[in-house]
Motif scaffolding. Sequence first.
Motif, PDB file in Angstrom:
ATOM      1  N   LYS A  95      15.680 -69.606  57.528  1.00  0.00           N
ATOM      2  CA  LYS A  95      14.551 -69.377  56.614  1.00  0.00           C
ATOM      3  C   LYS A  95      13.914 -68.026  56.886  1.00  0.00           C
ATOM      4  CE  LYS A  95      13.195 -74.001  55.361  1.00  0.00           C
ATOM      5  NZ  LYS A  95      12.587 -75.199  55.919  1.00  0.00           N
ATOM      6  N   ASN A  96      13.764 -67.711  58.144  1.00  0.00           N
ATOM      7  CA  ASN A  96      13.055 -66.489  58.528  1.00  0.00           C
ATOM      8  C   ASN A  96      13.773 -65.198  58.140  1.00  0.00           C
ATOM      9  OD1 ASN A  96      10.595 -65.875  59.571  1.00  0.00           O
ATOM     10  ND2 ASN A  96      11.410 -65.384  61.590  1.00  0.00           N
ATOM     11  N   VAL A  97      15.108 -65.232  58.191  1.00  0.00           N
ATOM     12  CA  VAL A  97      15.842 -63.997  57.863  1.00  0.00           C
ATOM     13  C   VAL A  97      16.540 -64.087  56.504  1.00  0.00           C
ATOM     14  CG1 VAL A  97      16.199 -63.422  60.314  1.00  0.00           C
ATOM     15  CG2 VAL A  97      17.986 -64.658  59.090  1.00  0.00           C
ATOM     16  N   GLY A  98      16.321 -65.184  55.793  1.00  0.00           N
ATOM     17  CA  GLY A  98      16.955 -65.363  54.483  1.00  0.00           C
ATOM     18  C   GLY A  98      18.458 -65.539  54.593  1.00  0.00           C
ATOM     19  N   ALA A  99      18.889 -66.296  55.622  1.00  0.00           N
ATOM     20  CA  ALA A  99      20.333 -66.507  55.812  1.00  0.00           C
ATOM     21  C   ALA A  99      20.763 -67.854  55.230  1.00  0.00           C
ATOM     22  CB  ALA A  99      20.676 -66.479  57.308  1.00  0.00           C
ATOM     23  N   LYS A 100      22.032 -67.913  54.848  1.00  0.00           N
ATOM     24  CA  LYS A 100      22.612 -69.193  54.436  1.00  0.00           C
ATOM     25  C   LYS A 100      23.121 -69.904  55.702  1.00  0.00           C
ATOM     26  CE  LYS A 100      24.158 -67.214  50.087  1.00  0.00           C
ATOM     27  NZ  LYS A 100      25.279 -66.507  49.481  1.00  0.00           N
ATOM     28  N   ILE A 101      23.451 -71.174  55.533  1.00  0.00           N
ATOM     29  CA  ILE A 101      24.019 -71.937  56.659  1.00  0.00           C
ATOM     30  C   ILE A 101      25.346 -72.528  56.185  1.00  0.00           C
ATOM     31  CG2 ILE A 101      23.706 -73.932  58.193  1.00  0.00           C
ATOM     32  CD1 ILE A 101      20.677 -73.655  57.819  1.00  0.00           C
ATOM     33  N   GLU A 102      26.393 -72.343  57.002  1.00  0.00           N
ATOM     34  CA  GLU A 102      27.700 -72.913  56.631  1.00  0.00           C
ATOM     35  C   GLU A 102      28.303 -73.659  57.821  1.00  0.00           C
ATOM     36  OE1 GLU A 102      30.274 -70.376  54.378  1.00  0.00           O
ATOM     37  OE2 GLU A 102      32.089 -71.424  55.018  1.00  0.00           O
ATOM     38  N   VAL A 128      23.376 -76.699  52.604  1.00  0.00           N
ATOM     39  CA  VAL A 128      24.331 -76.470  53.687  1.00  0.00           C
ATOM     40  C   VAL A 128      25.714 -76.295  53.057  1.00  0.00           C
ATOM     41  CG1 VAL A 128      25.361 -77.438  55.788  1.00  0.00           C
ATOM     42  CG2 VAL A 128      22.923 -77.820  55.305  1.00  0.00           C
ATOM     43  N   LEU A 129      26.304 -75.130  53.290  1.00  0.00           N
ATOM     44  CA  LEU A 129      27.601 -74.810  52.681  1.00  0.00           C
ATOM     45  C   LEU A 129      28.769 -75.251  53.585  1.00  0.00           C
ATOM     46  CD1 LEU A 129      26.697 -71.165  51.596  1.00  0.00           C
ATOM     47  CD2 LEU A 129      26.741 -73.185  50.114  1.00  0.00           C
ATOM     48  N   GLY A 130      29.958 -75.179  53.015  1.00  0.00           N
ATOM     49  CA  GLY A 130      31.170 -75.429  53.812  1.00  0.00           C
ATOM     50  C   GLY A 130      31.557 -76.886  53.927  1.00  0.00           C
ATOM     51  N   ILE A 131      31.020 -77.727  53.044  1.00  0.00           N
ATOM     52  CA  ILE A 131      31.313 -79.166  53.142  1.00  0.00           C
ATOM     53  C   ILE A 131      32.487 -79.532  52.211  1.00  0.00           C
ATOM     54  CG2 ILE A 131      30.310 -81.503  53.013  1.00  0.00           C
ATOM     55  CD1 ILE A 131      28.854 -79.593  55.005  1.00  0.00           C
ATOM     56  N   GLY A 132      33.517 -80.141  52.779  1.00  0.00           N
ATOM     57  CA  GLY A 132      34.663 -80.634  51.997  1.00  0.00           C
ATOM     58  C   GLY A 132      35.289 -79.571  51.125  1.00  0.00           C
ATOM     59  N   LYS A 133      35.432 -79.885  49.855  1.00  0.00           N
ATOM     60  CA  LYS A 133      36.161 -78.989  48.954  1.00  0.00           C
ATOM     61  C   LYS A 133      35.403 -77.692  48.666  1.00  0.00           C
ATOM     62  CE  LYS A 133      39.043 -82.406  46.767  1.00  0.00           C
ATOM     63  NZ  LYS A 133      38.824 -83.601  45.998  1.00  0.00           N
ATOM     64  N   GLU A 134      34.093 -77.681  48.976  1.00  0.00           N
ATOM     65  CA  GLU A 134      33.319 -76.432  48.780  1.00  0.00           C
ATOM     66  C   GLU A 134      33.964 -75.284  49.555  1.00  0.00           C
ATOM     67  OE1 GLU A 134      29.360 -76.591  50.183  1.00  0.00           O
ATOM     68  OE2 GLU A 134      28.767 -78.175  48.808  1.00  0.00           O
ATOM     69  N   ALA A 135      34.438 -75.624  50.772  1.00  0.00           N
ATOM     70  CA  ALA A 135      35.022 -74.576  51.621  1.00  0.00           C
ATOM     71  C   ALA A 135      36.491 -74.430  51.251  1.00  0.00           C
ATOM     72  CB  ALA A 135      34.863 -74.948  53.082  1.00  0.00           C
ATOM     73  N   ALA A 136      36.741 -73.739  50.147  1.00  0.00           N
ATOM     74  CA  ALA A 136      38.071 -73.780  49.550  1.00  0.00           C
ATOM     75  C   ALA A 136      38.884 -72.514  49.768  1.00  0.00           C
ATOM     76  CB  ALA A 136      37.929 -74.047  48.057  1.00  0.00           C
ATOM     77  N   PHE A 137      38.293 -71.514  50.390  1.00  0.00           N
ATOM     78  CA  PHE A 137      39.017 -70.256  50.569  1.00  0.00           C
ATOM     79  C   PHE A 137      39.549 -70.108  51.988  1.00  0.00           C
ATOM     80  CE2 PHE A 137      39.197 -67.477  46.955  1.00  0.00           C
ATOM     81  CZ  PHE A 137      38.455 -68.202  46.037  1.00  0.00           C
ATOM     82  N   GLU A 138      40.751 -69.584  52.079  1.00  0.00           N
ATOM     83  CA  GLU A 138      41.363 -69.424  53.399  1.00  0.00           C
ATOM     84  C   GLU A 138      41.180 -68.002  53.911  1.00  0.00           C
ATOM     85  OE1 GLU A 138      45.280 -71.219  54.298  1.00  0.00           O
ATOM     86  OE2 GLU A 138      45.261 -71.738  52.175  1.00  0.00           O
ATOM     87  N   ARG A 147      39.764 -71.611  59.358  1.00  0.00           N
ATOM     88  CA  ARG A 147      40.084 -70.593  58.346  1.00  0.00           C
ATOM     89  C   ARG A 147      39.373 -70.868  57.021  1.00  0.00           C
ATOM     90  NH1 ARG A 147      44.305 -74.161  58.266  1.00  0.00           N
ATOM     91  NH2 ARG A 147      45.249 -74.727  56.270  1.00  0.00           N
ATOM     92  N   TRP A 148      38.897 -72.116  56.811  1.00  0.00           N
ATOM     93  CA  TRP A 148      38.302 -72.437  55.523  1.00  0.00           C
ATOM     94  C   TRP A 148      36.904 -71.845  55.386  1.00  0.00           C
ATOM     95  CZ3 TRP A 148      41.703 -73.781  52.176  1.00  0.00           C
ATOM     96  CH2 TRP A 148      42.855 -74.466  52.596  1.00  0.00           C
ATOM     97  N   MET A 149      36.689 -71.193  54.256  1.00  0.00           N
ATOM     98  CA  MET A 149      35.386 -70.547  54.014  1.00  0.00           C
ATOM     99  C   MET A 149      34.846 -70.971  52.666  1.00  0.00           C
ATOM    100  SD  MET A 149      35.935 -66.528  54.810  1.00  0.00           S
ATOM    101  CE  MET A 149      37.417 -66.359  53.838  1.00  0.00           C
ATOM    102  N   ASP A 150      33.540 -71.012  52.583  1.00  0.00           N
ATOM    103  CA  ASP A 150      32.893 -71.295  51.301  1.00  0.00           C
ATOM    104  C   ASP A 150      32.813 -69.979  50.506  1.00  0.00           C
ATOM    105  OD1 ASP A 150      30.445 -73.623  50.424  1.00  0.00           O
ATOM    106  OD2 ASP A 150      30.792 -71.760  49.304  1.00  0.00           O
ATOM    107  N   PRO A 151      33.234 -69.985  49.247  1.00  0.00           N
ATOM    108  CA  PRO A 151      33.201 -68.722  48.468  1.00  0.00           C
ATOM    109  C   PRO A 151      31.788 -68.193  48.265  1.00  0.00           C
ATOM    110  CG  PRO A 151      33.892 -70.582  47.099  1.00  0.00           C
ATOM    111  CD  PRO A 151      33.854 -71.089  48.501  1.00  0.00           C
TER     112      PRO A 151
END
Length: 260
Positions: A95-102, A128-138, A147-151
């Motif tokens: 919250k403080n630095v405006g970061a996402k969480i994955e 919260v990113l990176g859950i299941g199929k959301e993290a679809a990029f290798e 290796r899985w990353m959220d787009p």
Amino acid sequence: MTKTKIPKTHPRAKSLQVREKVNEGYSEGIMTEQGLIAHGRGEAFDYLLGEITISEATIAIKVAAATLLIAKNPIISVNGNVATLTPKEVVKLAKNVGAKIEVNLFHRTLEREKAIMKKLKSFGAKNVLGIGKEAAFEMNGLESSRRWMDPNGIMISDTVLVPLEDGDRTAELRKAGKTVITIDLNPLSRTAQTASLTIVDNIVRAMPLLLEETKKLKNIENDILKDMIKRFDNKVNLGKSLSYIIKRLEKDSVIRVNAQ
Ligand code: ATP
């Protein structure tokens, strides 16, 4: 799960309290057996450091705060150990630095990802990113589940905080042009050696300090923050952290030999 009461007077009470937390994280399905082993490796290095935040770590924490504050698209990568040990700080720092969480796991199951998301949300995380199929990029160059990353997350970020990471991913993130900040008690790990910025400290001490530092630096001009970053040399700082351990051991062994 049985909870053990740790006497406050125990000389290593803090370390034992952290172990209780780790035990909880394991019971909640957030941490794995492998995570417990990684924690043990961390403890061993913390023992060598004397279980304190050394001045090199304090400097690295300041520069890490500045780096997160000037980033355009910062993100915090969370695994089971991080979610167990510092969930509150992760959410507040984001919250403080405006970061996402994955969420990013070596031993990846949807169940664990959801347990980690639930934990982070219980401390106020909205997304919260990176859950299941959301993290679809290798990610290129990696074969593990990491290796899985959220787009919408790590893939498009410019700065990634990856505490308690493995070296392969750190190297690939750097190759992808990202600034990588790590917190790792082992100054010899591949992660510590390949990150752009390494905080050699226990995450339970470093994260609250990092959070405080971002609060202090939040209203400082970007040019001053950039100058702080420019003047910092990670290799030199890392070398000094290792020297600290070596000197401490030499001193300690002298004391022990003299006592015989
Ligand atoms: P690398 O691939 O970078 O050489 P590794 O194979 O040792 O590292 P892991 O087994 O994933 O990587 O271990 C994670 C790292 O996290 C280790 O370097 C360990 O010292 C560190 N670590 C464990 N617990 C903590 C903690 N509480 N705070 C900071 N660092 C920790």
